[in-house]
Motif scaffolding. Structure first.
Motif, PDB file in Angstrom:
ATOM      1  N   ARG A 195      40.882  32.544  39.401  1.00  0.00           N
ATOM      2  CA  ARG A 195      39.534  32.181  38.954  1.00  0.00           C
ATOM      3  C   ARG A 195      38.691  31.748  40.144  1.00  0.00           C
ATOM      4  N   GLU A 255      34.852  30.301  41.316  1.00  0.00           N
ATOM      5  CA  GLU A 255      33.586  29.720  40.858  1.00  0.00           C
ATOM      6  C   GLU A 255      32.562  29.764  41.972  1.00  0.00           C
ATOM      7  N   GLU A 272      46.164  34.424  36.466  1.00  0.00           N
ATOM      8  CA  GLU A 272      44.873  34.929  36.859  1.00  0.00           C
ATOM      9  C   GLU A 272      44.396  34.185  38.100  1.00  0.00           C
ATOM     10  N   ARG A 310      31.473  31.409  36.774  1.00  0.00           N
ATOM     11  CA  ARG A 310      32.942  31.463  36.949  1.00  0.00           C
ATOM     12  C   ARG A 310      33.407  32.871  36.595  1.00  0.00           C
ATOM     13  N   SER A 311      34.216  33.440  37.447  1.00  0.00           N
ATOM     14  CA  SER A 311      34.755  34.772  37.130  1.00  0.00           C
ATOM     15  C   SER A 311      36.266  34.728  37.225  1.00  0.00           C
ATOM     16  N   GLN A 312      36.897  35.698  36.635  1.00  0.00           N
ATOM     17  CA  GLN A 312      38.348  35.725  36.767  1.00  0.00           C
ATOM     18  C   GLN A 312      38.877  37.117  37.048  1.00  0.00           C
TER      19      GLN A 312
END
Lengths: 446, 112
Positions: free
Chosen positions: A440, A442, A438, A95-97
């Motif tokens: 996000r 995945e 934000e 997971r990145s944001q």
């Protein structure tokens, strides 16, 4: 001649350095209408979709590509990354944001306390169970799950254990005060939840209510986090399905025209209005709207509304899509078009409180006073809100479309979450940092 | 000489077009800086691999050896935050801030 040559070379070097520095500060911004919201109803004209520039498209593609490449690089560089399963463990999701600045620049957030990428390892045999509860568990706060069919004794036992643990850490001086605060918030929430009507005929239904409470060292519940050793408690109320069926399935006219100030009215309004997200489904071949979350709050005078704030103010409502035909859900969606309003509650002093928390530890009393003196209520026109939602849906579609373009050997796009903010005029736009937003993304391992 | 100048110009333009914006906050507010796509993916890949390898070994050992009688490690997260330092000519360092979360569950839950 030689002298002239040196000057020319030097000036060239300076120009190159200048261009290099300029290139470091050249950013392609997101269309302004995606995030810069009209605060006056007069300004809210027709909601025209503004296409992003080619440069912004490229920047977004570059970000997604670079993220994908770095996840591939992880598997290559790691001594364990290429193993399909390690003694029953499996690297399942990354997971990145990304964050959006107030100027519309989208990028990776390099900030203490935020995570740019998160790798999730599951015990292979529990992947399904853990993924279902991931959102529930993904927090630094102590948490507990309550449900509507629990007795008061059961709930009080859970709260007492939480207060014991907090007191045991030495970060809470007055265990009794903390327990009182917990019980007070839980009792109020329980009363609210008993008023929730059956919304199963609408596009979405409420299934969870989350309370996040921050306690200061004295044991008093605080509206915001301080720079001290706060204790964060997360309580999730899960609505038991049978509870939702108590009320007849056909909604009456009062329910269709959701009211301003009540919790049940607000829940009903959102269950209907989010039908905007169902109208144009699906998102490409694979993607569907899964649900949405909204933070709500109550003023000292008892008015309930959407909270324009972060911290521990109010609570978070979780809605999921109902399994009913689109025609059925659209029937009630159309019928409630333009009916009634809902409230937006703003906490004016939040930013000043947050600024000050950096410089010194705020006392419990300061935080409580700051909260009490800062709320204002604005009525939001639901038909304008629905138009805002259409824009929000288009923004989500844009990011899904861009992320899907990235071809990766090891990872595939699984989920995208976008955070939005609501303006005084009822418009909706991407939340920016300085707000609480934000994006996000995945990726799941193929 | 002119060729060198033009090449530098092209390099700058390319660099401008394909950078990843990194957003940070300092005393004066929000600060943005761009780093190249290749630098970002290389650095980030290395950082993720290092943090990942450092976490998986003890977590795996903990799960295998079963140090705890009544608890079982069911999943864990390895989070990586980044922090950059910015100089006059751009990002001078990109450091990782690892964060690891372990989730245990009581063993009897499995049977129930």
């Amino acid at each position: 001649m030689g002298h002239f040559h040196k000057i020319f070379t030097l000036s060239n070097c300076l120009i190159v350095i200048l261009l290099y520095l300029m290139s470091r500060t050249a950013y392609s911004a997101m269309p302004k209408s995606w995030y810069d919201l009209e605060e006056s109803p007069k300004q809210l004209g027709s909601v025209r979709w503004e296409k992003p520039s080619k440069d912004f498209d490229k920047e977004v593609d570059d970000i997604f590509e670079a993220q994908g490449d770095s996840y591939d690089a992880l598997l290559q560089e790691s001594n364990y990354g290429n193993l399909k399963s390690l003694n029953g463990w499996e690297l399942s999701v990354i997971r990145s944001q990304l964050a959006l600045t107030a100027d519309g620049v989208l990028g990776v957030l390099a900030l203490k306390g935020t995570v740019a990428a998160e790798l999730r390892w599951f015990k292979k045999s529990y992947i399904k169970e853990m993924e279902a509860n991931y959102d529930l568990l993904s927090t630094d706060a102590a948490h507990a799950t309550l449900s509507m069919d629990m007795s008061d004794t059961e709930i009080n036992n859970i709260l007492a254990k939480i207060a014991d643990k907090a007191a045991g850490t030495g970060r809470i001086r007055d265990r009794g005060l903390m327990l009182e605060g917990l019980q007070d918030r839980v009792n109020k929430t329980k009363q609210m939840l008993f008023s929730v009507p059956d919304t199963s005929v609408f596009p979405f239904s409420l299934y969870r209510l989350r309370l996040e409470i921050i306690f200061g060292a004295s044991g008093r519940a605080l509206p915001f986090m301080t720079a001290g050793g706060d204790v964060r408690i997360r309580l999730d109320w899960d609505l038991v399905p049978s509870r939702n069926n108590i009320i007849a399935s056909k909604p009456d006219s009062d329910l269709l025209a959701a009211t301003n100030d009540s919790f049940d009215g607000l829940v009903t309004a959102f269950s209907q209005d989010m039908g905007v997200l169902v109208k144009r489904e699906p998102f490409g071949s694979k993607f569907r709207v899964k649900g949405f979350q909204i933070r709500i709050a109550q003023t000292a005078g008892g008015r309930v509304g959407v909270a324009n704030a972060s911290g521990s103010l109010g609570c978070m409502l979780f809605f999921k899509k109902n399994r009913i035909s689109r025609a059925k859900s659209m029937h009630y969606f159309d019928e409630t078009e333009g009916k009634a309003h809902f409230n937006l509650i703003r906490f004016e002093n939040q930013q000043s409180a947050e600024k000050e928390q950096d410089s010194y530890i705020l006392s419990d009393d300061y935080m409580t006073k700051s909260y009490q003196s800062s709320s204002s209520v604005t009525s939001i026109d639901r038909s304008k809100f629905r138009k805002g939602l259409e824009k929000a849906e288009n923004i989500a579609r844009y990011f899904i479309g861009r992320a899907k373009r990235v071809k990766n050997r090891n990872w595939e796009l699984r989920e995208i979450r976008t955070d939005y903010q609501l303006s005084l005029a009822g418009s909706v736009g991407m939340a920016t940092i300085g707000g609480f937003g934000e994006l996000r993304i995945e990726y799941a391992k193929i | 000489m002119c060729r060198l100048f033009l090449m530098s110009l092209v390099l700058c333009c390319v660099s401008c077009m394909s950078g990843i914006p990194i957003i940070g906050i300092d005393e004066e507010g929000v600060k943005n800086i761009k780093i190249t796509k290749s630098k970002y993916s290389k650095k980030m890949g290395e950082v993720l691999a290092d943090v990942h390898d450092a976490a998986i070994v003890p977590a795996n050992r903990l799960a295998l050896e079963g140090h705890l009688d009544h608890w079982e490690l069911r999943w864990f997260n390895v989070g990586v935050g980044i922090e950059g330092k910015v100089g006059i000519i751009g990002m001078v360092s990109l450091a990782a801030r690892p964060r690891i979360r372990l989730y245990f569950r009581r063993k009897y839950n499995r049977e129930s």
